[in-house]
Design a protein around this motif. Structure first.
Motif, PDB file in Angstrom:
ATOM      1  N   ASN A 163       0.824  -1.198   0.000  1.00  0.00           N
ATOM      2  CA  ASN A 163       0.000   0.000   0.000  1.00  0.00           C
ATOM      3  C   ASN A 163       0.866   1.258   0.000  1.00  0.00           C
ATOM      4  O   ASN A 163       1.502   1.574   0.983  1.00  0.00           O
ATOM      5  N   LEU A 164       0.855   1.951  -1.109  1.00  0.00           N
ATOM      6  CA  LEU A 164       1.629   3.182  -1.240  1.00  0.00           C
ATOM      7  C   LEU A 164       0.706   4.374  -1.490  1.00  0.00           C
ATOM      8  O   LEU A 164       1.116   5.379  -2.041  1.00  0.00           O
ATOM      9  N   GLU A 165      -0.540   4.266  -1.072  1.00  0.00           N
ATOM     10  CA  GLU A 165      -1.564   5.257  -1.392  1.00  0.00           C
ATOM     11  C   GLU A 165      -1.249   6.668  -0.904  1.00  0.00           C
ATOM     12  O   GLU A 165      -1.558   7.621  -1.577  1.00  0.00           O
ATOM     13  N   LYS A 166      -0.675   6.822   0.262  1.00  0.00           N
ATOM     14  CA  LYS A 166      -0.450   8.157   0.816  1.00  0.00           C
ATOM     15  C   LYS A 166       1.020   8.566   0.824  1.00  0.00           C
ATOM     16  O   LYS A 166       1.382   9.543   1.445  1.00  0.00           O
ATOM     17  N   ILE A 167       1.866   7.816   0.131  1.00  0.00           N
ATOM     18  CA  ILE A 167       3.288   8.127   0.060  1.00  0.00           C
ATOM     19  C   ILE A 167       3.538   8.947  -1.207  1.00  0.00           C
ATOM     20  O   ILE A 167       3.136   8.563  -2.292  1.00  0.00           O
ATOM     21  N   VAL A 221      -0.751  19.323   3.188  1.00  0.00           N
ATOM     22  CA  VAL A 221       0.361  19.254   4.130  1.00  0.00           C
ATOM     23  C   VAL A 221       0.915  17.834   4.064  1.00  0.00           C
ATOM     24  O   VAL A 221       0.160  16.859   4.077  1.00  0.00           O
ATOM     25  N   ALA A 222       2.230  17.734   3.980  1.00  0.00           N
ATOM     26  CA  ALA A 222       2.898  16.437   3.915  1.00  0.00           C
ATOM     27  C   ALA A 222       3.995  16.388   4.973  1.00  0.00           C
ATOM     28  O   ALA A 222       4.600  17.403   5.302  1.00  0.00           O
ATOM     29  N   GLU A 223       4.225  15.187   5.506  1.00  0.00           N
ATOM     30  CA  GLU A 223       5.268  14.983   6.520  1.00  0.00           C
ATOM     31  C   GLU A 223       6.402  14.169   5.916  1.00  0.00           C
ATOM     32  O   GLU A 223       6.172  13.122   5.307  1.00  0.00           O
ATOM     33  N   SER A 224       7.623  14.640   6.103  1.00  0.00           N
ATOM     34  CA  SER A 224       8.800  13.964   5.571  1.00  0.00           C
ATOM     35  C   SER A 224       9.047  12.651   6.301  1.00  0.00           C
ATOM     36  O   SER A 224       8.974  12.590   7.528  1.00  0.00           O
ATOM     37  N   LEU A 225       9.354  11.603   5.548  1.00  0.00           N
ATOM     38  CA  LEU A 225       9.730  10.333   6.169  1.00  0.00           C
ATOM     39  C   LEU A 225      11.151  10.387   6.709  1.00  0.00           C
ATOM     40  O   LEU A 225      11.515   9.607   7.579  1.00  0.00           O
ATOM     41  N   VAL A 226      11.956  11.307   6.198  1.00  0.00           N
ATOM     42  CA  VAL A 226      13.357  11.398   6.603  1.00  0.00           C
ATOM     43  C   VAL A 226      13.489  12.044   7.977  1.00  0.00           C
ATOM     44  O   VAL A 226      14.091  11.487   8.883  1.00  0.00           O
ATOM     45  N   ASP A 227      12.928  13.248   8.132  1.00  0.00           N
ATOM     46  CA  ASP A 227      13.120  13.976   9.389  1.00  0.00           C
ATOM     47  C   ASP A 227      11.830  14.290  10.137  1.00  0.00           C
ATOM     48  O   ASP A 227      11.865  14.886  11.209  1.00  0.00           O
ATOM     49  N   GLY A 228      10.683  13.929   9.597  1.00  0.00           N
ATOM     50  CA  GLY A 228       9.417  14.151  10.285  1.00  0.00           C
ATOM     51  C   GLY A 228       8.882  15.572  10.216  1.00  0.00           C
ATOM     52  O   GLY A 228       7.853  15.880  10.795  1.00  0.00           O
ATOM     53  N   LYS A 229       9.558  16.448   9.476  1.00  0.00           N
ATOM     54  CA  LYS A 229       9.093  17.834   9.353  1.00  0.00           C
ATOM     55  C   LYS A 229       7.902  17.903   8.411  1.00  0.00           C
ATOM     56  O   LYS A 229       7.840  17.198   7.409  1.00  0.00           O
ATOM     57  N   MET A 240      14.066   3.630   2.328  1.00  0.00           N
ATOM     58  CA  MET A 240      13.415   4.608   3.211  1.00  0.00           C
ATOM     59  C   MET A 240      12.164   4.013   3.855  1.00  0.00           C
ATOM     60  O   MET A 240      11.957   4.144   5.063  1.00  0.00           O
ATOM     61  N   LEU A 241      11.332   3.381   3.031  1.00  0.00           N
ATOM     62  CA  LEU A 241      10.101   2.779   3.546  1.00  0.00           C
ATOM     63  C   LEU A 241      10.411   1.634   4.506  1.00  0.00           C
ATOM     64  O   LEU A 241       9.750   1.467   5.530  1.00  0.00           O
ATOM     65  N   ILE A 243       7.302  -1.133   5.031  1.00  0.00           N
ATOM     66  CA  ILE A 243       7.290  -2.334   4.187  1.00  0.00           C
ATOM     67  C   ILE A 243       6.579  -3.451   4.922  1.00  0.00           C
ATOM     68  O   ILE A 243       5.684  -4.085   4.396  1.00  0.00           O
ATOM     69  N   MET A 244       6.923  -3.682   6.162  1.00  0.00           N
ATOM     70  CA  MET A 244       6.317  -4.750   6.944  1.00  0.00           C
ATOM     71  C   MET A 244       4.842  -4.468   7.202  1.00  0.00           C
ATOM     72  O   MET A 244       4.016  -5.357   7.110  1.00  0.00           O
TER      73      MET A 244
END
Length: 162
Positions: A2-6, A27-35, A118-119, A125-126
Motif C-alpha cells: 500500500n503506497l496510497e499516501k506516500i 500538508v505532507a510529513e517527511s519520512l526522513v526527518d518528520g518535518k 526509506m520505507l 514495508i512490513m
C-alpha cells in the motif's frame, strides 16, 4: 503493498506522507526527518501508488516491484542506491528481469532502491505486507463462504444509527 499516501515531490529530497488536504494544496510529513511542509497545487507531486516501471510487455506497478524486493530481502534493507550503475542494473535484473532497459535508466533504479530502503527503515514495508495479507485472508474467507457477509465498521455504524 500500500503506497496510497506516500508522495515523491519534485525538487524535494526523500518521500513524504500525505497528512491533510487544504484549500490551496496539502500538508505532507517527511519520512526522513518528520518535518511537515505545505505543498501547493502547482508542485509536481507523484503518488508512489501511481508509478509504474516499463517492461517489454507492459508497465509493472511500483508496489509489485517493492513487494518483490521485500520477498527477496526477507523484508530487510536492499543494496544501497549509491552503488555503481553496473551493480544496480544487475540487482534490478534479478528483481524485474524483463524491464525495458531503453526506458528505465540507472537514475530510476536508484530512486526505486532508495525509496524501498526509506520505507523499510520506517517499518512501512512490513506494515503494508501485514495489511495486504489481512485483506487477502478476508477475501479468501468470503470466497469460501459466499453466504457469509463481511460487514465493515462503517456499515455497523449505519445500522446502529437507523
Amino acid at each position: 503493498m500500500n503506497l496510497e499516501k506516500i508522495l515523491a515531490i519534485s525538487g524535494k529530497p526523500g518521500l513524504y506522507v500525505l497528512q491533510v488536504q487544504t484549500r490551496t494544496g496539502f500538508v505532507a510529513e517527511s519520512l526522513v526527518d518528520g518535518k511537515k511542509i505545505t505543498v501547493n497545487l502547482k508542485s509536481n507531486v507523484s503518488l508512489l501508488s501511481e508509478i509504474s516501471i516499463y517492461t517489454y510487455d507492459a508497465e509493472k506497478p511500483l508496489s509489485q516491484i517493492m513487494q518483490t524486493i521485500a520477498d527477496k530481502e526477507n523484508n530487510g534493507p536492499t543494496i544501497s542506491h549509491k552503488e555503481d550503475n553496473a551493480t544496480l542494473i544487475a540487482y534490478f535484473k534479478e528483481i524485474l528481469p524483463d524491464y525495458d532497459e531503453e526506458r528505465v535508466y540507472p537514475s530510476d533504479i536508484k530512486k526505486v532502491l532508495n525509496w524501498y530502503n526509506m520505507l523499510q527503515l520506517k517499518g512501512l514495508i512490513m506494515e503494508s505486507i501485514i495489511e495486504e495479507t489481512a485483506t487477502e485472508n478476508v477475501d479468501d474467507v468470503a470466497a469460501e463462504n459466499p453466504v457469509l457477509e463481511i460487514v465493515t465498521p462503517v456499515e455497523k455504524e449505519e445500522v446502529i444509527k437507523e
